[in-house]
Every structure is written in C-alpha cells, then in structure tokens.
Scaffold this motif. Structure first.
Motif, PDB file in Angstrom:
ATOM      1  N   GLY A   1       0.779  -1.231   0.000  1.00 45.81           N
ATOM      2  CA  GLY A   1       0.000   0.000   0.000  1.00 45.81           C
ATOM      3  C   GLY A   1       0.806   1.273   0.000  1.00 45.81           C
ATOM      4  O   GLY A   1       0.229   2.361  -0.091  1.00 45.81           O
ATOM      5  N   THR A   2       2.133   1.194   0.118  1.00 47.28           N
ATOM      6  CA  THR A   2       2.978   2.388   0.059  1.00 47.28           C
ATOM      7  C   THR A   2       4.057   2.192  -0.992  1.00 47.28           C
ATOM      8  O   THR A   2       4.245   1.085  -1.510  1.00 47.28           O
ATOM      9  CB  THR A   2       3.626   2.690   1.429  1.00 47.28           C
ATOM     10  N   ASN A   3       4.768   3.289  -1.278  1.00 46.17           N
ATOM     11  CA  ASN A   3       5.834   3.242  -2.274  1.00 46.17           C
ATOM     12  C   ASN A   3       7.201   3.203  -1.616  1.00 46.17           C
ATOM     13  O   ASN A   3       7.386   3.643  -0.487  1.00 46.17           O
ATOM     14  CB  ASN A   3       5.756   4.451  -3.210  1.00 46.17           C
ATOM     15  N   ILE A   4       8.155   2.664  -2.362  1.00 45.81           N
ATOM     16  CA  ILE A   4       9.546   2.622  -1.914  1.00 45.81           C
ATOM     17  C   ILE A   4      10.397   3.323  -2.956  1.00 45.81           C
ATOM     18  O   ILE A   4      10.176   3.171  -4.175  1.00 45.81           O
ATOM     19  CB  ILE A   4      10.015   1.155  -1.710  1.00 45.81           C
ATOM     20  N   ASN A   5      11.341   4.170  -2.504  1.00 39.20           N
ATOM     21  CA  ASN A   5      12.232   4.895  -3.403  1.00 39.20           C
ATOM     22  C   ASN A   5      13.466   4.035  -3.673  1.00 39.20           C
ATOM     23  O   ASN A   5      14.206   3.703  -2.760  1.00 39.20           O
ATOM     24  CB  ASN A   5      12.645   6.231  -2.780  1.00 39.20           C
ATOM     25  N   CYS A   6      13.667   3.699  -4.927  1.00 43.41           N
ATOM     26  CA  CYS A   6      14.773   2.808  -5.287  1.00 43.41           C
ATOM     27  C   CYS A   6      15.977   3.561  -5.848  1.00 43.41           C
ATOM     28  O   CYS A   6      16.869   2.958  -6.453  1.00 43.41           O
ATOM     29  CB  CYS A   6      14.293   1.751  -6.283  1.00 43.41           C
ATOM     30  N   GLY A   7      16.019   4.891  -5.680  1.00 44.64           N
ATOM     31  CA  GLY A   7      17.213   5.640  -6.023  1.00 44.64           C
ATOM     32  C   GLY A   7      17.228   6.207  -7.423  1.00 44.64           C
ATOM     33  O   GLY A   7      16.239   6.138  -8.157  1.00 44.64           O
ATOM     34  N   THR A   8      18.354   6.796  -7.782  1.00 40.96           N
ATOM     35  CA  THR A   8      18.542   7.410  -9.092  1.00 40.96           C
ATOM     36  C   THR A   8      19.711   6.754  -9.802  1.00 40.96           C
ATOM     37  O   THR A   8      20.540   6.084  -9.187  1.00 40.96           O
ATOM     38  CB  THR A   8      18.810   8.918  -8.958  1.00 40.96           C
ATOM     39  N   CYS A   9      19.785   6.985 -11.087  1.00 41.56           N
ATOM     40  CA  CYS A   9      20.844   6.362 -11.898  1.00 41.56           C
ATOM     41  C   CYS A   9      22.090   7.238 -11.918  1.00 41.56           C
ATOM     42  O   CYS A   9      22.014   8.467 -11.837  1.00 41.56           O
ATOM     43  CB  CYS A   9      20.361   6.134 -13.329  1.00 41.56           C
ATOM     44  N   SER A  10      23.220   6.606 -12.037  1.00 45.03           N
ATOM     45  CA  SER A  10      24.481   7.318 -12.151  1.00 45.03           C
ATOM     46  C   SER A  10      24.631   7.903 -13.541  1.00 45.03           C
ATOM     47  O   SER A  10      23.856   7.589 -14.460  1.00 45.03           O
ATOM     48  CB  SER A  10      25.643   6.365 -11.846  1.00 45.03           C
ATOM     49  N   ALA A  11      25.620   8.779 -13.696  1.00 49.87           N
ATOM     50  CA  ALA A  11      25.863   9.425 -14.989  1.00 49.87           C
ATOM     51  C   ALA A  11      26.089   8.361 -16.059  1.00 49.87           C
ATOM     52  O   ALA A  11      26.748   7.355 -15.823  1.00 49.87           O
ATOM     53  CB  ALA A  11      27.083  10.337 -14.887  1.00 49.87           C
ATOM     54  N   GLY A  12      25.517   8.591 -17.240  1.00 46.47           N
ATOM     55  CA  GLY A  12      25.680   7.643 -18.337  1.00 46.47           C
ATOM     56  C   GLY A  12      24.610   6.580 -18.389  1.00 46.47           C
ATOM     57  O   GLY A  12      24.637   5.721 -19.265  1.00 46.47           O
ATOM     58  N   LYS A  13      23.648   6.638 -17.453  1.00 45.02           N
ATOM     59  CA  LYS A  13      22.569   5.655 -17.445  1.00 45.02           C
ATOM     60  C   LYS A  13      21.236   6.362 -17.293  1.00 45.02           C
ATOM     61  O   LYS A  13      21.139   7.469 -16.750  1.00 45.02           O
ATOM     62  CB  LYS A  13      22.765   4.647 -16.314  1.00 45.02           C
ATOM     63  N   THR A  14      20.190   5.707 -17.780  1.00 45.20           N
ATOM     64  CA  THR A  14      18.845   6.255 -17.689  1.00 45.20           C
ATOM     65  C   THR A  14      17.930   5.231 -17.043  1.00 45.20           C
ATOM     66  O   THR A  14      18.132   4.017 -17.188  1.00 45.20           O
ATOM     67  CB  THR A  14      18.321   6.645 -19.088  1.00 45.20           C
TER      68      THR A  14
END
Length: 756
Positions: free
Chosen positions: A613-626
């Motif tokens: 029922g809730t969301n989890i933040n799985c982070g951001t991508c490093s430079a050079g990735k999308t």
C-alpha cells in the motif's frame, strides 16, 4: 635409423592388477606397427605371467637398453635423481610393493628437465590381487618416450612400502616423432582396458558395489589428471591425489577406503539414529522431488583445477531453481571464481562475492565470463574487462544473506559464519541431511581427493544402514551415472561445505532474465491435495492461492501425502493424519504483509509500490545511465564519443558498434627480379585480408613514384614489360578497400632488366 621397434618382456610376479586378453594386446600392437618380441600365453592366469606387452618398454631395434641399480626402500614420498645425460625413448622399473591398507598407493612418476611429468607405474588396492608383489621391467606412460631429458623420479607412497631395485632405460628413439604419439595413444588405450578389467575383478572379489569403465578422466594422461585438482589455498597440487580408482567410476556405490591413520582415529562405536531429535527420511534426491529434477545440467571442468567453482555454482544454480520453485535453470559463470579469487585484479569488488564464505555471494551468467579452463592464480591477470563483461553488475544473481561454512569435524567451532557437523554423532549427521532437505544442494570438499562436488542427495543402504551420499560431479556426463556418483565412507574425509542462504535476487537488467521468468516464487498444488509447494523459502509467499493449507507440501506429486510430519520430522504425513503442529488451518493467523525491497521488486531506480500500500524509493541512476521501467540502463556510446572512425568497438553497454570499414593492412613480402624475357621485371607480393583492389607503383633510382597498374584483389604477381635495360627500377604496392588505401608496402631493391 631403422623405425622398427619392439616391446621387451615384462614379468610380473603378482599383483599388477592390469589385465587384457592376449588377442586384444596383439591386435593393439599390430595396429600401431609394433613388433612384439615376447609371447602371450593364452591360458596363463591373470598374474605370474610374462609378456604383458601393454606395460613393456618399446625399444628401438638397434638400441642397447641400460639399467641402474637403485636398491632403496620407500615408505614415504621422496625423489630419486636420475643421472642420465641422454634423451630417453623408454623407462621402466623393477622392484617390490607392499600395500598396507585399502587406501594403499605406490606410484612412480618421471619428471623431465622441463618439469613435465609421466606416469612410470602405479598400483593400489583395486589394481592388486595381493598385498605384496614384485614388478619386473614395467612401465606405463614411459614405455615409449619421444626424446625426453630425465631429471628425477618422484616416489609417491600412501600406506605402502616400495622397494625400487632397478631403473631400466633406453636412449634411442627408434621411431619418427609422429609415430611415437600414435603408438603412445594406442598403448594408453590398451593399458586402460587392462586396468578396467582388473578393477572390476577386484571389485567383485572384495564384494564392493560399483562398476569401473572408461571415462573422460580415465582417458587423460597423468599430467592432465593432476590439473583437475587444486589445494585448499588455490595452488596446484604437487601430486595426483590417491583416487582409489575414482577416475574409472561408471556407477554404483563408490567406497572410499580410509588410510591407516583415519581407521585408527575412527570411532569404533557407531552413532544411533535414536540419538538425534531430527528425523529424516531414508533417502532424498533433488533429481526427483515433487516429481521433478531440480538440478541443472552436468558440466565438464576439463583439465583445469576449477572443481571448487563448479561445485559452488552448481549448488547455487539448483538453489535458485528451488527458491523460486521454478526450474529456470540459470547457467552461471564458473570462470568468474578462479578469475577473481585473489586481490590484484581490475574488478576487485568482485573478489569476495564469487564463492567465499561470510559474504553475500553473487555471480553473473556464463556469457559474462565464458569458461576457458583457467585456474585460480594469485595476482590473476584475468579479473578485468578484457575477460569479464562490462555490465556484470546488472546481470548477477545474488543471495541476500551471507553464505556459511559447514565445518565437519569433532571440534565444535563457535562462529556465526559456520555450522559445525560432528561426523561421529547421529544428531550432526541428521543435521547435515536436514540442511540438504531444507536448503537444497551445496558444495562439499573431500580432503583426500582435494576435490569439490555438489552434494545433492543421500540414501541408506538397507543391509548395513550405511549412508550413501549422492554427488553431482564436474567431469562431464561421460563419468559416473550421467555425471553423478554415489559414495560411502567419506563423511570423516570431508573438509567442509559452503552453504548459500536465500532469498535470491535476479539481475537488475531484465534482459538477462530467462524467458517467462517474473521474479516471483511459484506456489503450486500439482497433486490437488490442498497442500501447496513453494520451494525452499521459509515463508509462505503471497503468490499462494487462498485454497492452500498453511503447511508446505512434502511431496507435490502424491495426493496421499501432505506436509512434513513436524518441524523436526522430515518424513511425509499421510493425508488424514494430524501430524503437524498446525492441526487446523483456521487456527493459523493470516500472515502480515511484508513490504518488498527494491531488490525483490527487481528495481534500482524510481519510486515503486512495495506491495503493502505504500511506495519505496529505489534511487537514481548514475551518470551515463537512464531509468527505464525501474532499471538503470546503460546509454550506448557513439563512434564519435569513442573517438573511432572505423572498426567494431564496445559501446560500453555490453554490445559492439560498427564504426565503418578500416583501410586494409599493407601488402607484405614484396620482391622484384629480372623478368622471363629482355626488358622485363617480375614483381611478387602477399595480399592482406579484406581488400578490393591493388595499385602497383614504380620509380627509377632518381624518379618519383607513379602507378603503373591497377590490379584485382587476388593478383600476387605482375610482369612489367617494355623497360629500359640501362635503367634501375624499384616497386611498391598499395591495397585498397571501402575504407581507403593502405600505407604503401616496403620498397623493393633497385633492379635492372636484362638487355638480351
């Protein structure tokens, strides 16, 4: 020198235990052109006979065999220096051997000046019909040598006494090099046939229950067999372990005999099953649980000491199948472990994650680091991106918990990373079986063999109540029963095991997932008895239908059997009996929702529902990735970004980019000589690959280069006519393709054509 060679007489008083009928021996000799000088009596007994040509030195017709008196006793390993200055064509030995136990071994190995090794002779319990016997002028791989420069003999002795009386040798090759190898292979085949016959006769005489035959390992030379094994510290073994015929195993129950020391230390009192509070079934085999085979395919390590990697990855592959309750049959890279086992490589973060205990192990698929028969090397030059895929982080299968050492021995080891098993206690033995049933197959190392395999099951011998352990080996399907073997008498000879502990997570890059795989644990009721199977996961997954009972199905291929009897009894409960501690499903509280982690969701970027029922933040991508569908994907580089104008190059994302055709290499071997007639010069050259045409250029001693002919790509000769016989000329050639012109070739020397 004459190429005619003969086999000298060999006399064995008793116990060689190497047999083949005379007709086969003569046929083998004729097939390779040998002239057998000794007769083979057709009605002789197996031993006490002369003329065993397969184990006789092959001597050149004009050679004069020599002998060195040794007269030394050996009851332990040693070296005997050979003071022979000339290259050898054969070497054999005479002496006496006494084997003191079922694990007794006497072996003599020739080591040459280049440290290459050849088996002179070996005998052990299954190659001998008596404990004490003589050998006379006998040899194996050294019956025929191709100009070998000898250094010393290595004497290897286990529970035995070897009296070396004489060393016989010849220093004349007597045959062309090509013939020698053909003859050596034929002799090896005949020797192996003889050994297999003798081993099977001794197995029958000793009332053992296995069968010997030709295998992928038995066909190897001594030197190649030795490469299969590795010491616990990752270094090559100094000598071939005492295998007791294991290389010839084709099926049945292999019995590893204890040495005198092991027999003395072994307890005379057997533990009773009743001593244990853990109750296990009489047999378990992961090749047939719930009516399915959960093991992955048998592999072949070849002549490399990589058994530890194959045993670890074989266990991990099977456990991934069992954790997901889905035969995804991942093919993990075995090569990654030896390539990245020691510090010093470019990808040092991989080093602790390829099988060492106390870490969360992870391994990429086979194509990331394909198997190439490379063993562990300190300061390995292979733990880098020339050998390992650049996107390995995105394609690893990973265990989220640390793996553990299974320590087998009487001493209790108090360490959170270790599970102690006392082989003299039924409780501990049943604990090992419990681990196998609850966790799945895992790697076990056998001390005396210095070999690791996957322990995948066991059974109990009815007449003796002895435990037979079932292993998956890494010697190919040609060995054992389709690559599997059954062994008894080994538990006290096991060094340790390495146990993985799920849950597992798949690669973050979904393109490396098997077809149809969705990262969920399958919960099924194939036999429709209300009990569901969800693999080796301890927690009942949310994927189970509401109709499933709370207890896991013990056998999902039999609707008369429900769950295990209890948490400590791993036998199946018959349907209708109140076996389990959960008597009624209604009394079991509904499980609370357990939020999923990013790893379980297969996400490493973005925000996603955790299933509760809730969301989890799985982070951001490093430079050079999308971030694409929750996974950081690599952005491939262009040719311009790579600074390339031609050729095929890695785009940094695991595939190659074509940057166009490169200009060809220059032609080579350019020469110029007087032509076949007056006023002519003939130019010749060698063409490089991938060309479309050629330009032939010429100049005089003081002139400039000019193109005199444009030629096809297959032309390699040109006759230049109409030249002045008073001038000097030199030539060069340029290759051409879609990528442009090559650099000019080297120039020829100045040449003057003839006038007449």
């Amino acid at each position: 020198m004459s190429n005619k060679i003969t086999a000298t007489k060999t006399k064995i008083s008793t116990g060689l235990a190497l047999g083949i009928i005379a007709v086969v021996a003569v046929a083998a000799a004729v097939a390779v052109g040998l002239n057998i000088s000794a007769g083979l009596p057709a009605a002789s007994p197996l031993f006490d006979r002369e003329g065993l040509s397969e184990f006789s030195p092959v001597i050149a017709e004009k050679a004069a065999p020599s002998a060195v008196k040794v007269n030394q006793q050996y009851s332990a390993g040693s070296n005997y220096s050979l003071k022979i200055s000339k290259p050898l064509s054969s070497l054999s030995v005479s002496g006496k051997i006494t084997l003191a136990s079922g694990a007794g071994l006497a072996r003599i190995v020739l080591v040459d000046k280049n440290q290459k090794e050849y088996l002179v002779y070996e005998s052990y319990s299954l190659l001998a019909d008596k404990k004490s016997f003589k050998i006379d002028n006998i040899c194996e791989e050294t019956c025929l040598l191709d100009s070998v420069n000898p250094d010393y003999l290595r004497i290897e002795v286990v529970d035995a006494n070897l009296k070396l009386d004489k060393v016989h040798y010849a220093t004349s090759a007597g045959a062309k090099s090509g013939d020698v190898e053909t003859q050596r292979k034929s002799l090896k085949s005949s020797q192996d046939s003889y050994k297999i016959k003798q081993i099977n006769e001794q197995i029958k005489a000793k009332k053992m229950k296995w069968t010997a035959g030709e295998t992928s390992v038995s066909k190897m030379s001594y030197a190649d067999k030795k490469k299969l094994f590795i010491s616990q510290d990752g270094t090559p073994v100094s000598e071939l372990p005492d295998l007791q015929g294991f290389e010839y195993y084709k099926g049945g129950i292999f019995e590893l005999k204890p040495t005198l020391k092991q027999a003395t230390e072994k307890s005379t009192k057997s533990a009773k099953t009743s001593d244990s509070d853990i109750i296990v079934p009489d047999s378990w085999d992961w090749r047939n649980v719930h009516g399915e085979n959960w093991m992955t395919s048998v592999k072949d390590q070849g002549p490399a000491g990589t058994c530890q990697a194959f045993a670890f990855m074989g266990g991990m592959e099977a456990q991934i199948n069992l954790y997901y309750n889905n035969r995804v049959n991942i093919d993990l890279s075995e090569q990654i472990k030896p390539d990245c086992s020691f510090p010093g490589g470019e990808i040092e973060e991989l080093i602790p994650r390829t099988g060492d205990y106390g870490y969360e192990p992870e391994a990429p698929d086979e194509n990331c680091d394909p198997y190439a028969w490379r063993r562990e090397i300190k300061g390995s030059p292979y733990c880098n991106y020339n050998y390992i895929c650049s996107d390995w982080k995105e394609r690893v299968w990973k265990s989220e918990l640390k793996n553990k050492i299974i320590h087998i021995g009487e001493e209790l080891v108090l360490n959170p990373d270790r599970i102690s098993i006392n082989p003299k206690e039924a409780k501990s033995i049943n604990m090992l079986k419990e681990i196998l049933i609850k966790r799945g197959p895992f790697r076990l190392d056998i001390i005396s063999m210095q070999h690791a395999m996957v322990l995948e099951g066991y059974k109990t011998e009815k007449t003796t109540n002895e435990i037979i352990w079932i292993f998956k080996n890494s010697w190919g399907a040609d060995w054992g029963e389709n690559g599997y073997g059954e062994m008894k008498g080994i538990l006290e000879d096991i060094l340790a095991g390495i146990l993985l502990s799920g849950p597992f997570t798949p690669p973050t890059n979904h393109s490396y997932w098997p077809a149809g795989f969705d990262n969920t644990i399958k919960c099924v009721d194939k036999d429709n008895d209300g009990y569901c199977n969800w693999g080796i996961s301890e927690v009942k997954p949310s994927t189970c239908p509401v109709s499933c009972k709370p207890e896991k199905d013990c056998n999902d291929s039999n609707n008369k059997l429900g769950s295990f009897i209890s948490d400590k009894d791993y036998n199946c409960c018959k349907i209708g009996k109140n076996c389990h501690s959960f008597a009624d499903a209604a009394t079991v509280p509904a499980p609370a929702c357990v939020p999923k982690t990013c790893a379980q969701l297969g996400k490493n970027c973005g925000s996603w529902s955790n299933g509760c029922g809730t969301n989890i933040n799985c982070g951001t991508c490093s430079a050079g990735k999308t971030c694409t569908n929750g996974v950081c994907a690599c952005i491939p580089k262009t040719c311009a970004q790579l600074g390339k104008t031609c050729g095929s190059w890695s785009n940094g994302c695991g595939t190659n980019i074509n940057c166009g055709t490169c200009a060809p290499a220059s032609p080579t071997g350019v020469t110029a000589n007087k032509g076949p007639q007056a006023r002519q010069i003939t130019a010749t050259w060698h063409n490089p690959a991938g060309i479309d045409s050629l330009k032939l250029q010429r100049r005089t001693a003081t002139g400039s280069w000019s193109t005199i002919a444009t030629l096809s790509s297959k032309t390699t000769t040109y006759i230049n006519t109409g030249l002045s016989c008073t001038s000097l000329y030199k030539y060069r050639i340029i290759a051409h393709n879609a990528g442009g012109d090559s650099s000019p070739s080297s120039e020829t020397a100045l040449v003057r054509p003839s006038c007449l």
